[in-house]
Design a protein around this motif. Structure first.
Motif, PDB file in Angstrom:
ATOM      1  N   ARG A  52      -2.316  58.158  18.385  1.00  0.00           N
ATOM      2  CA  ARG A  52      -2.231  57.013  17.474  1.00  0.00           C
ATOM      3  C   ARG A  52      -3.191  57.205  16.297  1.00  0.00           C
ATOM      4  NH1 ARG A  52       0.972  53.080  19.438  1.00  0.00           N
ATOM      5  NH2 ARG A  52       1.186  52.896  21.681  1.00  0.00           N
ATOM      6  N   GLY A  55       1.010  58.331  15.507  1.00  0.00           N
ATOM      7  CA  GLY A  55       0.139  58.425  14.407  1.00  0.00           C
ATOM      8  C   GLY A  55       0.555  59.668  13.622  1.00  0.00           C
ATOM      9  N   GLY A 113      -1.066  53.063  14.032  1.00  0.00           N
ATOM     10  CA  GLY A 113      -1.930  54.202  13.750  1.00  0.00           C
ATOM     11  C   GLY A 113      -3.195  53.779  13.026  1.00  0.00           C
TER      12      GLY A 113
END
Length: 193
Positions: free
Chosen positions: A24, A68, A37
């Motif tokens: 993330r 992410g 993210g």
């Protein structure tokens, strides 16, 4: 009727396509991000990632790797790709990486990275966030433009032209494909913004 059968467990739908979320972490912190993210986002530990890959169905046809941003942790990304290659999936014909391309610096370095990724089995690149929201969040458009240009020019990547082509595109020996997620293309990815 089909939905009732699915809920009752009378029929099963085999997973042909799966997405693996590695991290993330992302250098951007866009308020519309459907993966939440952030710079401090957590990542899947390498041992956990290897367990996930061990337990994926052997007959999976398409695997996507996302975050992410994958390039916030290149060692984890490369280790993941090596684990997938080592696992030798029997039907895997598409391995997609999703990236915003923040890591792109110059043509030579970016080409070397792309060569390595393709050598590890990547067949499709999804250059995500090719839109004003990401550019306003600090992603230089020129980095994405260079990545897209290199994929097209140096690696002969092409964009799928429709659903039927996407289905038939991913066979060994085909050149890499390139998908661009932007407000110009209607390719929903994740939740609607």
């Amino acid at each position: 009727q089909r939905l009732a059968s699915l809920r009752a467990g009378r029929i099963k739908v085999p997973a042909r396509t799966l997405w693996l979320l590695l991290t993330r972490k992302c250098p951007l912190e866009c308020p519309h991000c459907y993966y939440c993210g952030s710079r401090e986002g957590e990542s899947l530990p390498p041992a956990g990632m290897e367990r996930v890959i061990e337990h994926l169905p052997a007959d999976i046809e398409s695997l996507g790797i996302s975050g992410g941003e994958l390039f916030t942790s290149p060692p984890l990304l490369y280790r993941t790709l090596e684990s997938i290659k080592h696992r030798k999936f029997t039907c895997l014909t598409n391995l997609t990486l999703q990236t915003v391309g923040f890591w792109v610096t110059d043509e030579s370095r970016t080409s070397r990275i792309l060569e390595r990724l393709i050598g590890l089995g990547v067949t499709s690149f999804l250059v995500y966030g090719y839109d004003r929201w990401h550019w306003d969040a600090g992603l230089p458009k020129k980095k994405q433009d260079l990545l897209i240009d290199l994929l097209r020019r140096r690696f002969n990547a092409r964009e799928p032209k429709g659903r039927d082509e996407i289905v038939h595109l991913f066979h060994p020996g085909n050149r890499p494909s390139l998908q661009i997620a932007s407000t110009q293309f209607v390719r929903p990815i994740g939740r609607a913004a």
